[in-house]
Scaffold this active site. Structure first.
Site, PDB file in Angstrom:
ATOM      1  N   ASN A 198     -18.075  -1.100  46.207  1.00  0.00           N
ATOM      2  CA  ASN A 198     -19.429  -0.642  45.895  1.00  0.00           C
ATOM      3  C   ASN A 198     -19.445   0.219  44.622  1.00  0.00           C
ATOM      4  O   ASN A 198     -18.523   0.169  43.816  1.00  0.00           O
ATOM      5  CB  ASN A 198     -20.083   0.077  47.075  1.00  0.00           C
ATOM      6  CG  ASN A 198     -21.564  -0.276  47.200  1.00  0.00           C
ATOM      7  OD1 ASN A 198     -22.326  -0.136  46.253  1.00  0.00           O
ATOM      8  ND2 ASN A 198     -21.965  -0.725  48.379  1.00  0.00           N
ATOM      9  N   ARG A 199     -20.474   1.054  44.468  1.00  0.00           N
ATOM     10  CA  ARG A 199     -20.769   1.682  43.188  1.00  0.00           C
ATOM     11  C   ARG A 199     -20.367   3.154  43.145  1.00  0.00           C
ATOM     12  O   ARG A 199     -20.477   3.863  44.138  1.00  0.00           O
ATOM     13  CB  ARG A 199     -22.266   1.554  42.872  1.00  0.00           C
ATOM     14  CG  ARG A 199     -22.693   0.112  42.656  1.00  0.00           C
ATOM     15  CD  ARG A 199     -24.195  -0.055  42.646  1.00  0.00           C
ATOM     16  NE  ARG A 199     -24.550  -1.449  42.343  1.00  0.00           N
ATOM     17  CZ  ARG A 199     -24.613  -2.412  43.256  1.00  0.00           C
ATOM     18  NH1 ARG A 199     -24.357  -2.151  44.533  1.00  0.00           N
ATOM     19  NH2 ARG A 199     -24.924  -3.643  42.900  1.00  0.00           N
ATOM     20  N   HIS A 226     -17.171  -2.032  42.374  1.00  0.00           N
ATOM     21  CA  HIS A 226     -16.082  -2.781  43.007  1.00  0.00           C
ATOM     22  C   HIS A 226     -14.745  -2.637  42.278  1.00  0.00           C
ATOM     23  O   HIS A 226     -13.972  -3.594  42.157  1.00  0.00           O
ATOM     24  CB  HIS A 226     -16.442  -4.257  43.117  1.00  0.00           C
ATOM     25  CG  HIS A 226     -17.542  -4.539  44.106  1.00  0.00           C
ATOM     26  ND1 HIS A 226     -17.785  -3.749  45.205  1.00  0.00           N
ATOM     27  CD2 HIS A 226     -18.467  -5.551  44.167  1.00  0.00           C
ATOM     28  CE1 HIS A 226     -18.796  -4.255  45.907  1.00  0.00           C
ATOM     29  NE2 HIS A 226     -19.235  -5.329  45.292  1.00  0.00           N
ATOM     30  N   HIS A 267     -15.381  -9.259  50.760  1.00  0.00           N
ATOM     31  CA  HIS A 267     -16.702  -9.574  50.209  1.00  0.00           C
ATOM     32  C   HIS A 267     -17.094 -11.026  50.477  1.00  0.00           C
ATOM     33  O   HIS A 267     -17.621 -11.715  49.596  1.00  0.00           O
ATOM     34  CB  HIS A 267     -16.721  -9.291  48.712  1.00  0.00           C
ATOM     35  CG  HIS A 267     -18.078  -8.990  48.148  1.00  0.00           C
ATOM     36  ND1 HIS A 267     -19.102  -9.910  48.137  1.00  0.00           N
ATOM     37  CD2 HIS A 267     -18.584  -7.866  47.578  1.00  0.00           C
ATOM     38  CE1 HIS A 267     -20.163  -9.386  47.562  1.00  0.00           C
ATOM     39  NE2 HIS A 267     -19.886  -8.129  47.228  1.00  0.00           N
ATOM     40  N   SER A 268     -16.887 -11.497  51.694  1.00  0.00           N
ATOM     41  CA  SER A 268     -17.309 -12.857  52.032  1.00  0.00           C
ATOM     42  C   SER A 268     -18.818 -12.932  52.200  1.00  0.00           C
ATOM     43  O   SER A 268     -19.461 -11.993  52.671  1.00  0.00           O
ATOM     44  CB  SER A 268     -16.636 -13.312  53.327  1.00  0.00           C
ATOM     45  OG  SER A 268     -15.257 -13.543  53.134  1.00  0.00           O
ATOM     46  N   TYR A 269     -19.374 -14.079  51.807  1.00  0.00           N
ATOM     47  CA  TYR A 269     -20.775 -14.393  52.034  1.00  0.00           C
ATOM     48  C   TYR A 269     -20.832 -15.425  53.162  1.00  0.00           C
ATOM     49  O   TYR A 269     -20.287 -16.527  53.027  1.00  0.00           O
ATOM     50  CB  TYR A 269     -21.414 -15.013  50.791  1.00  0.00           C
ATOM     51  CG  TYR A 269     -21.557 -14.101  49.605  1.00  0.00           C
ATOM     52  CD1 TYR A 269     -22.775 -13.509  49.294  1.00  0.00           C
ATOM     53  CD2 TYR A 269     -20.475 -13.863  48.763  1.00  0.00           C
ATOM     54  CE1 TYR A 269     -22.921 -12.700  48.174  1.00  0.00           C
ATOM     55  CE2 TYR A 269     -20.611 -13.047  47.646  1.00  0.00           C
ATOM     56  CZ  TYR A 269     -21.828 -12.475  47.363  1.00  0.00           C
ATOM     57  OH  TYR A 269     -21.962 -11.669  46.255  1.00  0.00           O
ATOM     58  N   ASP A 307     -29.709  -5.066  49.344  1.00  0.00           N
ATOM     59  CA  ASP A 307     -28.402  -4.730  48.773  1.00  0.00           C
ATOM     60  C   ASP A 307     -28.220  -3.240  49.055  1.00  0.00           C
ATOM     61  O   ASP A 307     -28.204  -2.409  48.149  1.00  0.00           O
ATOM     62  CB  ASP A 307     -28.349  -5.033  47.278  1.00  0.00           C
ATOM     63  CG  ASP A 307     -26.926  -4.988  46.722  1.00  0.00           C
ATOM     64  OD1 ASP A 307     -25.994  -4.722  47.499  1.00  0.00           O
ATOM     65  OD2 ASP A 307     -26.758  -5.205  45.505  1.00  0.00           O
ATOM     66  N   GLN A 362     -22.582  -2.603  54.073  1.00  0.00           N
ATOM     67  CA  GLN A 362     -23.495  -3.028  53.011  1.00  0.00           C
ATOM     68  C   GLN A 362     -24.046  -4.403  53.361  1.00  0.00           C
ATOM     69  O   GLN A 362     -23.295  -5.381  53.499  1.00  0.00           O
ATOM     70  CB  GLN A 362     -22.768  -3.099  51.664  1.00  0.00           C
ATOM     71  CG  GLN A 362     -23.667  -3.408  50.483  1.00  0.00           C
ATOM     72  CD  GLN A 362     -24.322  -2.173  49.878  1.00  0.00           C
ATOM     73  OE1 GLN A 362     -24.050  -1.053  50.311  1.00  0.00           O
ATOM     74  NE2 GLN A 362     -25.155  -2.355  48.883  1.00  0.00           N
ATOM     75  N   GLU A 397     -20.522  -6.168  54.270  1.00  0.00           N
ATOM     76  CA  GLU A 397     -19.342  -5.490  53.741  1.00  0.00           C
ATOM     77  C   GLU A 397     -19.139  -4.146  54.451  1.00  0.00           C
ATOM     78  O   GLU A 397     -19.878  -3.195  54.215  1.00  0.00           O
ATOM     79  CB  GLU A 397     -19.506  -5.258  52.238  1.00  0.00           C
ATOM     80  CG  GLU A 397     -19.837  -6.504  51.447  1.00  0.00           C
ATOM     81  CD  GLU A 397     -20.515  -6.159  50.126  1.00  0.00           C
ATOM     82  OE1 GLU A 397     -19.938  -5.361  49.357  1.00  0.00           O
ATOM     83  OE2 GLU A 397     -21.620  -6.668  49.883  1.00  0.00           O
TER      84      GLU A 397
END
Length: 325
Positions: free
Chosen positions: A77-78, A103, A173-175, A232, A270, A290
């Protein structure tokens, strides 16, 4: 079982490993620790890949932005402004999403080749992140163990030690698209999330520092409902940080009956509905769940700490369990 998957421009070879157990098959790359595919059965026993991925190495190199299936670090993340203070020193990171760091920077863990060794029903991925890599302090020794459990659940255990104070926040980070990758918009999936609060963000998706009640808002997933789009955001899980992984979320696809249950030791999750995902994918093609510590924690002393010091062991565990109904 491993096989050659491709070669990077610097000549480094990338391999793909396949794990199979209890009707589940997962393929993992040494590049970025990426979960390339994850095949699970539906209510009728038909198997499909339920994560977004590319068929070849060039896809991941050419389209790094979505972080498809990757092992994210040194900080998931940020981090606001691409900098943070620690013990009186301010560290400047790679501001790969100006002015912020996302990331782990331009060459985070997702773009590194990991050493991979088989373990019982799984794989152990290791690498050393040198002091100063993407601006982060400390030499970090990282181990990520991926295992398929008896019932077909995919378990991630992350561990790390450092020789100097640093910050660590690792995730996958799988979708997910439980109808099958390439089947279209996953916004119709139903999500339950055990979180009474979330962290509102500013225009740059940096938390404001407030923990806001989800009651009466579109962020209330305490009762299962359609995911939709436009997310997000980090959710503050009701359980907080725990020693053992506890169930915090369930994602369900009515069309196939596939169910994903998420358990974790982490205090946050997330939810990203892939609204800005790059071509060749389309917005909403998958849902990312996440597990993590909160975004910008190094600049927010009131958030759960992500500081790791010499002599300590960072450990994080997340389990993705699949079934059908």
């Amino acid at each position: 079982m491993s096989e050659h998957f491709g070669t990077l421009s610097d000549g480094t070879e990338v391999h793909r490993w396949t794990l199979e157990r209890a009707g589940v098959r997962v393929r993992v790359l040494s590049y970025g620790g990426i979960v390339q595919s994850l095949e699970v059965p539906d209510r009728d026993g038909r198997t499909a890949d339920v994560v977004l991925g590319f068929a070849d190495l060039d896809g991941y190199v050419t389209h790094p932005g979505p972080y498809l299936g990757a092992l994210i670090g040194r900080y998931a993340n940020r981090i606001a402004g691409g900098r943070f203070p620690l013990d009186g020193v301010t560290y400047a990171l790679d501001p790969n999403t100006p002015p912020n760091s996302l990331h782990g920077g331009a060459r985070g863990f997702d773009k590194r080749v990991w050493d991979v060794a088989p373990v019982e029903h799984g794989l152990r991925l290791t690498r050393v992140s040198r002091h100063g890599e993407e601006g982060f302090p400390g030499r970090l020794e990282v181990t990520a163990t991926y295992t398929l459990e008896d019932g077909g659940a995919l378990r991630f255990v992350y561990e790390a030690v450092t020789d100097a104070p640093t910050v660590v926040n690792l995730t996958n980070h799988s979708y997910f698209n439980l109808a099958g990758a390439g089947s279209g918009d996953a916004g119709g999936h139903e999500l339950r999330l055990d979180a009474s609060r979330f962290t509102p963000v500013d225009a740059d998706l940096i938390p404001t520092g407030v923990l806001e009640d989800v009651t009466g808002t579109r962020f209330d997933f305490r009762q299962a409902r359609k995911v939709g789009s436009g997310y997000d955001h980090n959710f503050a899980l009701d359980k907080g940080v725990t020693k053992d992984a506890r169930e915090v979320a369930e994602l369900y696809d009515p069309s196939t009956g596939r169910v994903l249950r998420v358990s974790t030791t982490e205090p946050g999750l997330q939810l990203y509905t892939a609204d800005q995902i790059e071509e060749p994918f389309s917005p909403g093609d998958g849902v990312a769940l996440e597990t993590q510590h909160f975004p910008d924690s190094p600049n927010r002393p009131d958030f759960p700490s992500t500081v790791l010091r010499p002599g300590e062991v960072y450990r994080s565990e997340t389990v993705y369990a699949f079934s059908a109904r």
